[in-house]
Design a protein around this motif. Structure first.
Motif, PDB file in Angstrom:
ATOM      1  N   ASN A 361       0.501  -1.354  -0.242  1.00 41.26           N
ATOM      2  CA  ASN A 361       0.186  -0.022  -0.011  1.00 41.26           C
ATOM      3  C   ASN A 361       0.861   1.183  -0.080  1.00 41.26           C
ATOM      4  O   ASN A 361       0.542   2.510  -0.626  1.00 41.26           O
ATOM      5  CB  ASN A 361      -0.498  -0.069   1.115  1.00 41.26           C
ATOM      6  CG  ASN A 361      -2.026  -0.796   0.920  1.00 41.26           C
ATOM      7  OD1 ASN A 361      -2.848  -0.665   0.445  1.00 41.26           O
ATOM      8  ND2 ASN A 361      -1.951  -2.063   0.892  1.00 41.26           N
ATOM      9  N   ILE A 362       1.938   1.551   0.766  1.00 37.48           N
ATOM     10  CA  ILE A 362       2.647   2.417   1.045  1.00 37.48           C
ATOM     11  C   ILE A 362       3.593   2.380  -0.334  1.00 37.48           C
ATOM     12  O   ILE A 362       3.583   3.859  -0.809  1.00 37.48           O
ATOM     13  CB  ILE A 362       3.672   2.313   1.719  1.00 37.48           C
ATOM     14  CG1 ILE A 362       3.035   2.388   3.302  1.00 37.48           C
ATOM     15  CG2 ILE A 362       4.761   3.274   2.285  1.00 37.48           C
ATOM     16  CD1 ILE A 362       3.693   2.280   5.098  1.00 37.48           C
ATOM     17  N   SER A 363       4.599   1.701  -1.329  1.00 37.53           N
ATOM     18  CA  SER A 363       4.941   1.594  -2.324  1.00 37.53           C
ATOM     19  C   SER A 363       4.344   2.145  -3.513  1.00 37.53           C
ATOM     20  O   SER A 363       4.912   2.758  -4.548  1.00 37.53           O
ATOM     21  CB  SER A 363       5.207   0.391  -2.434  1.00 37.53           C
ATOM     22  OG  SER A 363       4.754  -0.944  -2.674  1.00 37.53           O
ATOM     23  N   ASP A 368       7.493   3.425  -9.807  1.00 38.04           N
ATOM     24  CA  ASP A 368       8.032   3.802 -11.122  1.00 38.04           C
ATOM     25  C   ASP A 368       9.407   4.633 -10.515  1.00 38.04           C
ATOM     26  O   ASP A 368       9.715   4.764 -10.965  1.00 38.04           O
ATOM     27  CB  ASP A 368       6.705   4.757 -11.475  1.00 38.04           C
ATOM     28  CG  ASP A 368       6.661   6.200 -11.120  1.00 38.04           C
ATOM     29  OD1 ASP A 368       6.477   5.841 -10.514  1.00 38.04           O
ATOM     30  OD2 ASP A 368       5.543   6.328 -11.896  1.00 38.04           O
ATOM     31  N   ARG A 369       9.504   5.068  -9.248  1.00 38.49           N
ATOM     32  CA  ARG A 369      10.501   5.856  -8.988  1.00 38.49           C
ATOM     33  C   ARG A 369      11.649   4.852  -8.183  1.00 38.49           C
ATOM     34  O   ARG A 369      12.798   4.839  -8.515  1.00 38.49           O
ATOM     35  CB  ARG A 369      10.347   7.057  -7.768  1.00 38.49           C
ATOM     36  CG  ARG A 369       9.438   7.472  -7.957  1.00 38.49           C
ATOM     37  CD  ARG A 369       9.679   8.821  -8.535  1.00 38.49           C
ATOM     38  NE  ARG A 369       8.675   9.660  -8.113  1.00 38.49           N
ATOM     39  CZ  ARG A 369       8.978  11.394  -8.242  1.00 38.49           C
ATOM     40  NH1 ARG A 369      10.420  11.502  -7.976  1.00 38.49           N
ATOM     41  NH2 ARG A 369       7.848  11.745  -7.741  1.00 38.49           N
ATOM     42  N   ILE A 370      11.181   3.530  -7.922  1.00 38.28           N
ATOM     43  CA  ILE A 370      12.213   2.959  -6.932  1.00 38.28           C
ATOM     44  C   ILE A 370      12.653   1.107  -8.075  1.00 38.28           C
ATOM     45  O   ILE A 370      12.971   0.907  -8.035  1.00 38.28           O
ATOM     46  CB  ILE A 370      11.907   2.195  -5.279  1.00 38.28           C
ATOM     47  CG1 ILE A 370      10.338   1.669  -6.222  1.00 38.28           C
ATOM     48  CG2 ILE A 370      12.008   3.099  -4.998  1.00 38.28           C
ATOM     49  CD1 ILE A 370      10.150   1.054  -4.612  1.00 38.28           C
ATOM     50  N   SER A 371      11.231   1.327  -9.455  1.00 36.37           N
ATOM     51  CA  SER A 371      12.149   0.060 -10.036  1.00 36.37           C
ATOM     52  C   SER A 371      11.361   0.631 -11.202  1.00 36.37           C
ATOM     53  O   SER A 371      10.882   0.917 -11.963  1.00 36.37           O
ATOM     54  CB  SER A 371      11.336  -1.252  -9.693  1.00 36.37           C
ATOM     55  OG  SER A 371       9.654  -1.372  -9.512  1.00 36.37           O
ATOM     56  N   ALA A 372      12.033   0.105 -12.436  1.00 38.76           N
ATOM     57  CA  ALA A 372      12.286   0.555 -13.514  1.00 38.76           C
ATOM     58  C   ALA A 372      11.586  -1.191 -14.315  1.00 38.76           C
ATOM     59  O   ALA A 372       9.818  -0.595 -14.513  1.00 38.76           O
ATOM     60  CB  ALA A 372      13.267   0.132 -14.931  1.00 38.76           C
ATOM     61  N   LEU A 373      11.945  -2.124 -13.867  1.00 42.30           N
ATOM     62  CA  LEU A 373      11.205  -2.860 -14.919  1.00 42.30           C
ATOM     63  C   LEU A 373      10.318  -4.517 -13.874  1.00 42.30           C
ATOM     64  O   LEU A 373      10.020  -5.003 -13.160  1.00 42.30           O
ATOM     65  CB  LEU A 373      12.116  -3.699 -15.913  1.00 42.30           C
ATOM     66  CG  LEU A 373      11.342  -5.434 -16.345  1.00 42.30           C
ATOM     67  CD1 LEU A 373      10.055  -5.493 -17.015  1.00 42.30           C
ATOM     68  CD2 LEU A 373      12.439  -6.462 -17.189  1.00 42.30           C
ATOM     69  N   ARG A 379      13.564  -2.968  -1.172  1.00 37.87           N
ATOM     70  CA  ARG A 379      14.032  -1.617  -1.186  1.00 37.87           C
ATOM     71  C   ARG A 379      12.179  -1.236  -0.774  1.00 37.87           C
ATOM     72  O   ARG A 379      11.781  -0.454  -0.272  1.00 37.87           O
ATOM     73  CB  ARG A 379      14.278  -1.093  -2.579  1.00 37.87           C
ATOM     74  CG  ARG A 379      14.162   0.513  -2.711  1.00 37.87           C
ATOM     75  CD  ARG A 379      15.691   0.662  -2.946  1.00 37.87           C
ATOM     76  NE  ARG A 379      15.157   2.278  -3.502  1.00 37.87           N
ATOM     77  CZ  ARG A 379      15.438   3.466  -2.589  1.00 37.87           C
ATOM     78  NH1 ARG A 379      14.641   3.384  -1.490  1.00 37.87           N
ATOM     79  NH2 ARG A 379      15.064   4.604  -3.165  1.00 37.87           N
ATOM     80  N   GLU A 380      10.546  -1.577  -1.402  1.00 34.05           N
ATOM     81  CA  GLU A 380      10.289  -1.429  -1.109  1.00 34.05           C
ATOM     82  C   GLU A 380       9.830  -1.378   0.510  1.00 34.05           C
ATOM     83  O   GLU A 380       8.958   0.071   1.316  1.00 34.05           O
ATOM     84  CB  GLU A 380       8.749  -2.282  -1.433  1.00 34.05           C
ATOM     85  CG  GLU A 380       8.477  -1.897  -3.049  1.00 34.05           C
ATOM     86  CD  GLU A 380       7.446  -3.454  -3.569  1.00 34.05           C
ATOM     87  OE1 GLU A 380       6.476  -3.566  -3.159  1.00 34.05           O
ATOM     88  OE2 GLU A 380       7.931  -3.715  -4.286  1.00 34.05           O
ATOM     89  N   ARG A 381      10.281  -2.532   1.058  1.00 34.03           N
ATOM     90  CA  ARG A 381       9.932  -2.959   2.282  1.00 34.03           C
ATOM     91  C   ARG A 381      10.838  -2.083   2.934  1.00 34.03           C
ATOM     92  O   ARG A 381      10.203  -1.182   4.313  1.00 34.03           O
ATOM     93  CB  ARG A 381      10.962  -3.864   2.761  1.00 34.03           C
ATOM     94  CG  ARG A 381       9.662  -5.473   2.643  1.00 34.03           C
ATOM     95  CD  ARG A 381      10.334  -6.563   2.825  1.00 34.03           C
ATOM     96  NE  ARG A 381       9.130  -7.144   2.932  1.00 34.03           N
ATOM     97  CZ  ARG A 381       8.527  -8.020   1.919  1.00 34.03           C
ATOM     98  NH1 ARG A 381       9.494  -8.275   0.073  1.00 34.03           N
ATOM     99  NH2 ARG A 381       7.805  -8.300   1.653  1.00 34.03           N
ATOM    100  N   SER A 382      12.519  -0.769   3.089  1.00 32.12           N
ATOM    101  CA  SER A 382      12.444  -0.060   3.161  1.00 32.12           C
ATOM    102  C   SER A 382      12.190   0.723   3.995  1.00 32.12           C
ATOM    103  O   SER A 382      11.888   1.631   4.223  1.00 32.12           O
ATOM    104  CB  SER A 382      14.311  -0.062   3.166  1.00 32.12           C
ATOM    105  OG  SER A 382      14.099   0.870   1.534  1.00 32.12           O
ATOM    106  N   ILE A 383      11.722   1.586   2.370  1.00 36.71           N
ATOM    107  CA  ILE A 383      10.691   2.512   2.487  1.00 36.71           C
ATOM    108  C   ILE A 383       9.697   2.430   3.217  1.00 36.71           C
ATOM    109  O   ILE A 383       9.259   3.520   3.715  1.00 36.71           O
ATOM    110  CB  ILE A 383      10.259   2.938   0.929  1.00 36.71           C
ATOM    111  CG1 ILE A 383      11.864   3.137  -0.259  1.00 36.71           C
ATOM    112  CG2 ILE A 383       8.776   3.522   1.165  1.00 36.71           C
ATOM    113  CD1 ILE A 383      11.620   4.067  -1.380  1.00 36.71           C
ATOM    114  N   ALA A 384       9.044   1.672   3.272  1.00 38.52           N
ATOM    115  CA  ALA A 384       7.515   1.209   4.546  1.00 38.52           C
ATOM    116  C   ALA A 384       7.697   1.298   5.180  1.00 38.52           C
ATOM    117  O   ALA A 384       7.735   2.330   6.456  1.00 38.52           O
ATOM    118  CB  ALA A 384       7.421   0.283   3.599  1.00 38.52           C
TER     119      ALA A 384
END
Lengths: 500, 344
Positions: A361-363, A368-373, A379-384
Motif C-alpha cells: 500500500n505504501i509503495s 515507478d521511482r524505485i523500479s524500472a522493470l 527497497r519497497e520494504r525499507s521505504i515502508a
C-alpha cells in the motif's frame, strides 16, 4: 409550536448506539400537523440518525414512537412508508437509468387490470406533478442525463407528492440553485397549509430560519434547544450548535484563532477559474510552498469535486490548473501524480488495498521511482518501514494486511504512500474524519511537519475543526463558489459557519 | 508455485493469527489442490491405465493449448475483466498462419504464400491488433469487456470464415509445425512452450512492476486510480497480452491438430476460463495467479483424461464436467467471502 393540539408524531427517550458509540441519548421530539420543523446541528450531532429512526431505516433503538397518539414500532422503511412517513435522504437515491416518470412513480407505477404499466398515464401524471413543482422536463428522459440538482428536485418531488402525512427532508438544498430553493419552499409552505407535518434538516441556517416554524438544535446526540423560528437568530443557533459551555470547549475550537500573515513564498499551485457543471463555479485560488490552504464548506458545496479536478480524476468544463506557473491539463490521475500532485480522498476504502500488506500500500504510488522493470521488494520494504516509523503507524508490521489496521492507522498509510518521494502539492479530503482524538492529533502533527518542510498542502473538509486546526489560510465554498477568504486575520468556528 | 505467495504471507502472519484463520484465508489456494489430489486418487484407483508415465505425458499434451491461452486469460481475470474472444482469436491466428503458407494444390483456398517468418510475424500482428481493438473498446470507449470481447469473438470468427471459406488448410511454417507437433527427447515441444509461457507469465506477475499493477488494479480499481496509476493502460495491456497468448496457442494448435479450419477452437473458450477459475483465481480480481492456473489446468486435464479411462456413459461426461465447474465457482465465490471476513 402550535399550542393546544396533540402532535401527529411524538418520540420519547430515544437512545441509539452504533457499536458502542451513542449517537442519540434520550431524545424527545414532537412534530405537529401543519408545521415545518427545522433541525440543525453539527455533523454527527444525531439529526439524521433520529430521522432515520422515524423513517424505519434504523429499526433497532430504545424509546417510544407514537403516531397520532398510538405507539408504533417500524421494522423497515416500508412499514414507515405505509404509515404515511416519507423521507428524502441526504445521498441522492434515484435510479439514474430509469426515466423521469418511472422515478417519480418508483414502486407505485399505475397499472391496468392485467398488471401492465400504463406508460402514457404515468408520463402524463408525472409531467403534471413536476409542472406543479415548476419543473419542465420530458417525463420520458433518462433521469441520469439531467443535472444533479434537477435529479435532486425530482427525488424531492416524488416524496412531496407521495401523499405522505409526514415528510422528512435531510439536507435537500445542498445541490439546488437559489430559484430552485424558492420553488421548493413555496411547495413546502403549501403542503404545510394543507396539514402535512414536515421536518427540514439543513446546514444552511438562513434557510432553516426562513422556512421553519419551529427549530430544534442537536449537539452530541442530545436535543439542546427548541425554539420558535421567529424568536431566534443565526448567531443564537450557531452558539447552541457548538455549545459555548464548558463541556466541549477544548475540543471544538470555539475560541478565536489568528491566522498567520501571508508571506511572499513562491506559489506552487494556482487554480484559475475552475468550473464543473453545477458543482464548481469559477473557483480560483493559490497555494504557496509551506502553506496549508483550508477549503471549508458544507456537504455538497463542491469541494469533493474540486479536489478531483485538481487530481485529474474529473475534467473541468473550464479553467486551468497551473503548477509552478505551467498550465496543466491532466488527462488522468497518473498525469497529475507525475506533475507532483498527491491526493488522499475522503474515503479510505477508495484509496487503499485492504487485502494487501501495508508495504504494498505504501509503495504503490512510488513504484515507478524505485523500479524500472523488476520489483525491488527489499527497497519497497525499507521505504515502508521508514514511513511506518516516521508516521508511527501501529502495529509497526509492514507485512500485515492493511485491513487489520485501525481506521486512524489506515489514514496514516494513505498519507504515507505519498511521502517517500515528497510531492509538490498534497490534496487532503477530510483527513481526520471519523478518527479518535489521538489519531486526529497525530494526523494534524504530520500535516504540520510536512508543511514546515515546504510542501504546499490543500485540506478540504466539512468539519470546521479540521480546517481551523490545520490551515494557514481558509477559503469558504458555498454552492460551488468561493464566498469568503480568511487570511492573516482572526477566525473562529462561528465565523466559518457564518460565512458558509 | 501454486501457494508460494500464500505460504510467505502466512509465515509472516503466523504469530498473530490462528491456524483456522490462515486456513480460511488460503481456502482459494487449498481447495483446488485438494480437488486435484482427490480426482487423481479416484482415477488411479478406478483405472489401472490412468496412473502411468505415458498417461501423464498425454495429460500434459492435452492441456498445453489450453495452458497457453490461460496464461493471458489469467492476467485479464486478475484485473476483474473477462475475455470471451480468446478461442476465436486463437482460431483466426491459426488460420492466418496457414493462409500465408503455401498449401498443397488440392487445397482450394485463394491464399497468399509468404516465407515462414513473415507468415508468423503477420499472424502475431493480427492477434495483437485484435487485442488492441479489445483494449481500445474497453478503455477508450468504455464498453464492458464482456460485451466488447463478445463482439470480437464474432469479428474474429468472421475473419476466419473469409480466409478459409469453409475449406481446410493443412500446411503451416516449419517452425510452427515443429513447435506444435514435434518433440525433443521424447517431450513434445508444445508442452515445453506451454511450460515456458506459464513460467514467463508467473515471473511477470510476481517479479515485475507491471505484474504488481495488475494485482492492484484487480484488487481495488478505484484505489489504483487514486494512487495515480494509469489504470486504462494496464487494462489495455492485459487485453493485448491475452490476445497474443491466444494467437500463439492458435498457431501451435493448428500444427498440433494437423489442420486449420473454422470453429476448430470453440471448446477452448470454456476450458480456458474454467482452468483459470477452477484454479482459484478470483473472478473479482486481485487474487490468484499462474500457480493457481496450473492447478486448474491439471484439474481439468485429469478430469477430461480420467473420464476416458473409466467406463462411463460418454454423454454423462459433459454433465460431470459442468458440475465440477459449478463446484469450483461456488468455492471461488465462497473463498472470497471467507477471506473478506478473515480480514475484518
Amino acid at each position: 409550536m402550535p399550542q393546544g393540539r396533540s402532535p401527529i408524531l411524538e418520540l420519547r427517550e430515544i437512545t441509539k448506539a452504533f457499536g458502542g458509540v451513542e449517537a442519540l441519548r434520550g431524545v424527545d421530539f414532537a412534530l405537529y400537523a401543519g408545521e415545518i420543523h427545522g433541525l440543525v446541528g453539527e455533523n454527527g450531532a444525531g439529526k439524521s440518525t433520529l430521522m432515520k429512526i422515524i423513517a424505519g431505516v434504523h429499526p433497532e433503538f430504545s424509546g417510544h414512537i407514537a403516531l397520532d397518539g398510538r405507539e408504533v414500532r417500524f421494522r423497515s422503511a416500508r412499514d414507515a412508508h405505509a404509515a404515511g412517513i416519507a423521507m428524502v435522504h441526504q445521498e441522492l437515491s434515484v435510479a439514474p437509468d430509469l426515466s423521469v416518470a418511472e422515478n417519480v412513480f418508483l414502486g407505485t407505477q399505475p397499472t391496468n387490470r392485467f398488471g401492465l404499466v400504463q406508460w402514457r398515464r404515468m408520463a402524463r401524471e408525472a409531467g403534471e406533478q413536476l409542472a406543479r413543482f415548476g419543473i419542465d422536463v420530458d417525463p420520458m428522459t433518462r433521469l441520469g442525463d439531467l443535472p444533479i440538482g434537477l435529479q435532486q428536485l425530482i427525488e424531492i418531488a416524488r416524496v412531496l407528492f407521495s401523499g405522505a402525512r409526514i415528510i422528512i427532508l435531510d439536507e435537500p438544498t445542498s445541490a439546488l440553485s437559489p430559484p430552485e430553493v424558492e420553488r421548493l419552499f413555496t411547495t413546502l409552505r403549501r403542503l404545510r397549509d394543507e396539514g402535512t407535518g414536515i421536518v427540514f434538516i439543513s446546514h444552511f441556517i438562513e434557510d432553516i430560519l426562513r422556512i421553519s416554524d419551529t427549530v430544534t438544535v442537536f449537539r452530541n446526540g442530545r436535543k439542546v434547544h427548541e425554539t420558535e423560528a421567529a424568536a431566534t437568530s443565526k448567531a443564537a443557533l450557531i452558539e447552541a450548535m457548538i455549545g459555548k459551555g464548558r463541556e466541549a470547549l477544548e475540543e471544538t475550537y470555539a475560541h478565536d484563532i489568528t491566522l498567520p500573515p501571508r508571506g511572499n513564498r513562491p506559489v506552487v499551485l494556482k487554480a484559475d477559474a475552475l468550473s464543473l457543471a453545477r458543482s464548481v463555479q469559477d473557483v480560483s485560488f493559490e497555494v504557496c510552498a509551506g502553506e496549508v490552504l483550508g477549503i471549508y464548506g458544507f456537504m455538497g458545496c463542491g469541494q469533493l469535486e474540486l479536489a478531483r479536478v485538481l487530481f485529474g480524476k474529473i475534467k473541468p468544463d473550464s479553467g486551468v490548473v497551473l503548477i509552478d506557473g505551467d498550465r496543466k491539463a491532466f488527462a488522468s490521475t497518473a498525469a497529475a501524480r507525475r506533475a507532483g500532485i498527491a491526493f488522499v480522498p475522503e474515503s479510505r476504502r477508495a484509496m487503499l488495498f485492504h487485502q494487501e500488506p501495508v508495504y504494498k500500500n505504501i509503495s504503490i504510488s512510488v513504484l515507478d521511482r524505485i523500479s524500472a522493470l523488476l520489483l525491488k521488494p527489499a527497497r519497497e520494504r525499507s521505504i515502508a518501514v521508514r514511513q511506518v516509523d516516521q508516521l508511527q503507524i501501529r502495529p509497526a508490521a509492514v507485512e500485515l494486511d492493511l485491513g487489520m489496521l485501525s481506521g486512524g492507522n489506515q489514514q496514516k498509510v494513505a498519507l504515507a504512500k505519498w511521502l517517500s518521494y515528497p510531492p509538490r502539492v498534497l490534496v487532503l479530503c477530510e483527513p481526520t474524519r471519523g478518527m479518535d482524538v489521538g489519531a486526529k492529533n497525530d494526523v494534524i502533527n504530520i500535516v504540520r511537519e510536512l508543511s514546515a518542510k515546504g510542501l504546499a498542502i490543500i485540506v478540504l473538509s466539512t468539519e470546521p475543526e479540521t480546517v481551523l486546526s490545520l490551515a494557514d489560510r481558509i477559503i469558504v465554498l458555498k454552492r460551488g463558489a468561493v464566498v469568503r477568504e480568511f487570511a492573516g486575520e482572526v477566525v473562529s468556528k462561528d465565523r466559518l459557519l457564518e460565512a458558509a | 508455485m501454486a501457494t508460494s505467495e500464500g505460504v510467505t504471507a502466512s509465515v509472516h502472519r503466523g504469530g498473530q493469527r490462528s491456524a483456522a484463520a490462515i486456513l480460511r484465508s488460503q481456502m482459494r489456494n487449498i481447495a483446488p489442490f485438494l480437488t486435484l489430489i482427490c480426482l487423481s486418487g479416484f482415477f488411479a484407483i478406478a483405472s489401472p491405465s490412468f496412473a502411468t508415465l505415458d498417461n501423464l505425458g498425454n495429460i500434459l499434451t492435452q492441456v498445453s493449448v489450453t495452458g497457453i491461452i490461460a496464461v493471458g486469460l489469467t492476467f485479464v481475470i486478475l484485473c476483474a475483466e473477462i475475455d470471451l474472444s480468446i478461442a476465436a482469436i486463437a482460431n483466426v491466428t491459426g488460420i492466418a498462419v496457414a493462409y500465408f503458407t503455401l498449401q498443397e494444390s488440392y487445397v482450394n483456398i485463394a491464399n497468399v504464400p509468404l516465407p515462414g517468418w513473415a507468415a508468423i510475424l503477420l499472424s502475431l500482428a493480427l492477434c495483437a491488433l485484435l487485442g488492441l481493438v479489445n483494449a481500445l473498446g474497453l478503455t477508450v470507449i468504455g464498453i464492458p469487456s464482456f460485451i466488447m470481447t463478445l463482439a470480437m469473438m464474432q469479428i474474429a470468427a468472421g475473419i476466419s470464415a473469409l480466409l478459409v471459406r469453409g475449406q481446410i488448410a493443412y500446411k503451416v511454417p516449419d517452425l510452427v509445425t515443429t513447435l506444435g507437433s514435434g518433440s525433443i527427447g521424447g517431450i513434445p515441444w508444445i508442452v515445453i512452450v506451454a511450460a515456458v509461457m506459464l513460467l514467463a507469465g508467473h515471473l511477470v506477475l510476481t517479479y515485475t512492476r507491471f505484474g504488481r499493477y495488475v494485482y492492484m488494479v484487480g484488487g481495488n480499481r478505484e484505489a489504483a486510480e487514486y494512487s495515480g496509476l494509469n489504470v486504462k493502460l494496464i487494462l489495455g495491456s492485459v487485453m493485448v497480452i491475452s490476445a497474443v497468448c491466444s494467437g500463439i496457442a492458435g498457431m501451435l494448435g493448428v500444427a498440433h491438430f494437423g489442420s486449420a479450419q473454422q470453429n476448430e477452437f470453440d471448446t477452448y473458450l470454456l476450458d480456458s476460463i474454467a482452468a483459470v477459475v477452477v484454479g482459484g483465481t478470483s473472478l473479482f480480481g486481485g487474487r490468484g495467479g499462474i500457480g493457481n492456473t496450473i492447478v486448474g489446468l491439471f484439474v481439468l486435464g485429469v478430469l477430461n483424461n480420467g473420464l476416458d479411462h473409466v467406463n462411463i456413459d460418454s454423454f454423462l461426461k459433459i454433465l460431470i464436467r459442468g458440475l465440477i465447474l459449478l463446484a469450483a465457482l461456488v468455492i471461488n465465490v465462497y473463498a472470497q467471502r471467507l477471506r473478506a471476513r478473515a480480514a475484518e
